[in-house]
Design a protein around this motif. Structure first.
Motif, PDB file in Angstrom:
ATOM      1  N   ASP A 358      44.365  47.534  51.381  1.00  0.00           N
ATOM      2  CA  ASP A 358      43.469  46.382  51.536  1.00  0.00           C
ATOM      3  C   ASP A 358      43.394  45.595  50.235  1.00  0.00           C
ATOM      4  N   LEU A 359      43.069  44.306  50.376  1.00  0.00           N
ATOM      5  CA  LEU A 359      42.819  43.457  49.208  1.00  0.00           C
ATOM      6  C   LEU A 359      41.364  43.656  48.791  1.00  0.00           C
ATOM      7  N   ILE A 360      41.168  44.052  47.549  1.00  0.00           N
ATOM      8  CA  ILE A 360      39.820  44.304  47.041  1.00  0.00           C
ATOM      9  C   ILE A 360      39.506  43.254  45.975  1.00  0.00           C
ATOM     10  N   LEU A 361      38.355  42.616  46.117  1.00  0.00           N
ATOM     11  CA  LEU A 361      37.902  41.611  45.154  1.00  0.00           C
ATOM     12  C   LEU A 361      36.574  42.074  44.551  1.00  0.00           C
ATOM     13  N   ASN A 362      36.575  42.275  43.249  1.00  0.00           N
ATOM     14  CA  ASN A 362      35.356  42.682  42.532  1.00  0.00           C
ATOM     15  C   ASN A 362      34.983  41.586  41.538  1.00  0.00           C
ATOM     16  N   PRO A 363      34.205  40.627  41.960  1.00  0.00           N
ATOM     17  CA  PRO A 363      33.874  39.499  41.085  1.00  0.00           C
ATOM     18  C   PRO A 363      32.819  39.891  40.055  1.00  0.00           C
ATOM     19  N   PRO A 364      32.569  39.029  39.076  1.00  0.00           N
ATOM     20  CA  PRO A 364      31.478  39.274  38.119  1.00  0.00           C
ATOM     21  C   PRO A 364      30.128  39.346  38.834  1.00  0.00           C
ATOM     22  N   ALA A 365      29.159  39.892  38.124  1.00  0.00           N
ATOM     23  CA  ALA A 365      27.837  40.077  38.723  1.00  0.00           C
ATOM     24  C   ALA A 365      27.230  38.773  39.194  1.00  0.00           C
TER      25      ALA A 365
END
Length: 550
Positions: A358-365
Motif C-alpha cells: 500500500d501507499l502510505i503517507l505520513n504528513p507533518p503534524a
C-alpha cells in the motif's frame, strides 16, 4: 352610662379637630411651597434627567445583544419612546415656567418695557412660534433668550432619540454542527463493500468523467457535506486527496513547415499531429523536467493540440501530473452554495506504486493533527487499478476538419474543446478527491464546522444622544439661572400666574387716549404697544406693575 358616652365623645372631638387641622396645614404648606418656590420645577428637571439616565442604562445593557425576550406589547423602541416623552414633557414644563418668570425679570429692570412684551413672553412659553418671535426680539440680550431657545429645540427631542436604536442582522452559530466529508484511506470497493482487485469503483469512474466533462469547472459542488442552515463554515481540515500540476511545454514542440504552412507538429518522445484541421493527441509521457520531482502516483500525461495545424503559431502542449497528496482545506456554504479553498498540500514522492504494498503517507503534524492518528493510506489494489484506468482514459487522439470530426474517446473531445486545460485538470483532481472523501473509511469521520443563522440584534448609535443630553443640560442650567436671578433681584416667584397681573397691575391706565374703554383684542394690542411699565415695590402698595408716563 349615657353621660359617660357623651363625655368620651366630647374628649375625642378636640383630638379629631386637631388632627384634621394638622393635615390641612401640611397640605397648605406643601401647596404653598410648590407655588411660591421652585420645588415643582426642580422635581421636573430631576425626572427628565432620571428618564434620560434610564434610557442610557437600557441602551447600554442591550447594545449589541439580540432582541430581548419581552412580552409582545413591549419593545425597546416603545420603552425608549415612553421614557423620551416623560423626559421631554418634564424638562419642557420646567423650562416654560422659568421662561414665564423671565417676564417679571424683564420688567424688573431700570428701563421701562413695552406692555406688549407680556404677551410675547407668554407666547414664547407656550410653543415654538412664540419662542421664535422672542428669540428675534431679544437677540441674546437677556436670560430669556436661552429659555426661548430651549422651548424651540425641545421640538427636536423625539426625532433625535428615535435615531438612537437601529436593528441589524448578523450571523451567529446555531446548535447543529455541519459535517464535511474527509478520508484517510482510499480502497476501491464494490457497492457490496467487497474489494475490487483490478477495477476502479464506479463512483470514482463517475467522478473522473464528471471532472472532465464539467464545462463550468465546478467540482466543489459535488463535495459531500451537510449544512442545515444554508450558511456554514469549516476551518482548516486535512484529508486524503488527488492533487494536480500542469506545465506549458509548448517550447518543446517541433514543427515541419513549408511555404509558411505546417503539416507536422510533434514533441520528441511524445504525441504528434499531422495533416490539416484541428487535432489533439494525448499520451502517457515524461517530457518536462519541471515535473521530475513529482511522483506521478495517479497519472502523468502530455496533450498536444492545435485548432489549426497549418498555422505555425497555433499549437499548445501541456504536461500534467496527478498524484496522491494530503490536502488542507477551508470550506464555506453561503446561501446553499459551497466553496472550498485548498490552503496547502503535502506529497510523498518516495511512496511509489507497488503491486504488493500500500501507499502510505505520513504528513507533518500540521496536516494530521485534526484528522486522527491513523496514517493516510491507499491500498495497492486501488492505486494500481486507478493508474491503469487513467493511463488508458487519457491516451487517445482526434480532430475536426472539413470532412467531419472523430475522437478516440469523449475524454479526448472534452480536452480538445476546453479553453483552459490546466483548470480542467484541476477540476478533475477535485472531483476525484470528492469520490475519495465520499467513501466511509470508518477511520477519520467527518470534519465538523459551524452552522450560522441570521440574528437580529440591537445597535445603539450613541452620537444621537448628544442632542437630548445637551438640551436637558441647557434647560437645567437655564432653570438654575432664573432661580438665582430671581433671588438676586429680590422679586417674588410668580412664574406663569396671570392672577399676579390682576392683583399688581391695577395702577395701569389701559383705556384709549380719548378715555373710552378698549375691548377688542386688536385695540388692546395696539394700546399695549404704546404703554411702557416696570415692576416696582413701594411701602404703601407693595409690588405692582407701574406704568411709565414718559
Amino acid at each position: 352610662m349615657a353621660g359617660n358616652r357623651e363625655d368620651n365623645s366630647s374628649e375625642r372631638a378636640p383630638l379629631l379637630k386637631s388632627a384634621s387641622s394638622q393635615g390641612a396645614s401640611l397640605i397648605q404648606h406643601t401647596g404653598s411651597l410648590l407655588s411660591n418656590w421652585w420645588l415643582w420645577e426642580l422635581l421636573e428637571a430631576c425626572i427628565s434627567i432620571i428618564a434620560l439616565v434610564v434610557i442610557v442604562v437600557i441602551l447600554f445593557v442591550y447594545d449589541g445583544s439580540s432582541l430581548p425576550d419581552w412580552p409582545s406589547v413591549f419593545t425597546i423602541n416603545s420603552v425608549i419612546s415612553f421614557l423620551s416623552t416623560i423626559s421631554k414633557l418634564s424638562i419642557m414644563a420646567a423650562a416654560s415656567a422659568a421662561l414665564s418668570q423671565c417676564k417679571w425679570l424683564w420688567y424688573r429692570q431700570a428701563e421701562p418695557r413695552q406692555l406688549q412684551d407680556l404677551q410675547m413672553f407668554d407666547d414664547a412659553s407656550r410653543g415654538p412660534w412664540g419662542a421664535i418671535q422672542l428669540l428675534l426680539s431679544l437677540r441674546a440680550r437677556h436670560l430669556a433668550f436661552v429659555g426661548a431657545l430651549v422651548v424651540l429645540l425641545t421640538n427636536f427631542f423625539d426625532p433625535f432619540l428615535q435615531q438612537v436604536v437601529v436593528y441589524h442582522s448578523r450571523s451567529v452559530p446555531s446548535g447543529t454542527a455541519p459535517e464535511m466529508a474527509r478520508s484517510r484511506i482510499y480502497a476501491a470497493r464494490s457497492d457490496e463493500g467487497l474489494p475490487l482487485p483490478s477495477l476502479v469503483d464506479l463512483s470514482m469512474k463517475a467522478s473522473i468523467y464528471n471532472g472532465v466533462f464539467d464545462i463550468k469547472d465546478n467540482a466543489d459542488a459535488g463535495i459531500s457535506h451537510t449544512c442545515s442552515t444554508g450558511d456554514c463554515s469549516w476551518q482548516d481540515f486535512s484529508t486524503l486527496a488527488i492533487c494536480s500540476r500542469c506545465v506549458d511545454i509548448t517550447k518543446y514542440v517541433e514543427k515541419e513547415c513549408s511555404n509558411g504552412k505546417c503539416h507536422l507538429l510533434y514533441i520528441p518522445n511524445g504525441p504528434t499531429l499531422s495533416g490539416l484541421g484541428g487535432q489533439i493527441n494525448s499520451s502517457v509521457t515524461n517530457v518536462s523536467s519541471e515535473l521530475q520531482g513529482i511522483e506521478p502516483s495517479v497519472l502523468r500525461f502530455t496533450s498536444l493540440l492545435s485548432k489549426k495545424v497549418a498555422d505555425p503559431d497555433d499549437a499548445l502542449a501541456v504536461e500534467c501530473s496527478l498524484y496522491y497528496c494530503i490536502g488542507k482545506y477551508a470550506a464555506s456554504v453561503t446561501d446553499g452554495i459551497i466553496e472550498q479553498n485548498l490552503l496547502a498540500s503535502w506529497r510523498n514522492d518516495s511512496a511509489r506504486l507497488d503491486t504488493k504494498s500500500d501507499l502510505i503517507l505520513n504528513p507533518p503534524a500540521s496536516f494530521s493533527n485534526k484528522s486522527g492518528t491513523e496514517p493516510f493510506r491507499i491500498t495497492h489494489l486501488a492505486a494500481v487499478a486507478l493508474n491503469s484506468f487513467m493511463s488508458k482514459t487519457f491516451t487517445g487522439s482526434g480532430g475536426i476538419n472539413s470532412s467531419g470530426s472523430a475522437f478516440s474517446s469523449d475524454v479526448m473531445h472534452a480536452l480538445y474543446d476546453t479553453s483552459n486545460l490546466t483548470k480542467r485538470i484541476e477540476n478533475l483532481a477535485t472531483s476525484m478527491t470528492n469520490s475519495i472523501r465520499g467513501q466511509d473509511d470508518n477511520v477519520s469521520g467527518p470534519a465538523y464546522g459551524v452552522a450560522w443563522t441570521s440574528e437580529t440584534y440591537v445597535h445603539v448609535r450613541w452620537g444621537w444622544l448628544a442632542f437630548p443630553a445637551t438640551l436637558i443640560l441647557l434647560a437645567t442650567c437655564f432653570l438654575l439661572g432664573v432661580i438665582l436671578e430671581t433671588s438676586y433681584r429680590d422679586i417674588l416667584v410668580w412664574k406663569t400666574s396671570n392672577i399676579a397681573l390682576l392683583f399688581h397691575g391695577r395702577s395701569l391706565r389701559l383705556s384709549s387716549q380719548s378715555g373710552k374703554p378698549v375691548s377688542k383684542l386688536s385695540e388692546m394690542t395696539s394700546r399695549a404697544t404704546n404703554i411702557k411699565a416696570k415692576l416696582v415695590e413701594s411701602d404703601a402698595d407693595g409690588w405692582k406693575l407701574d406704568q411709565d408716563d414718559q
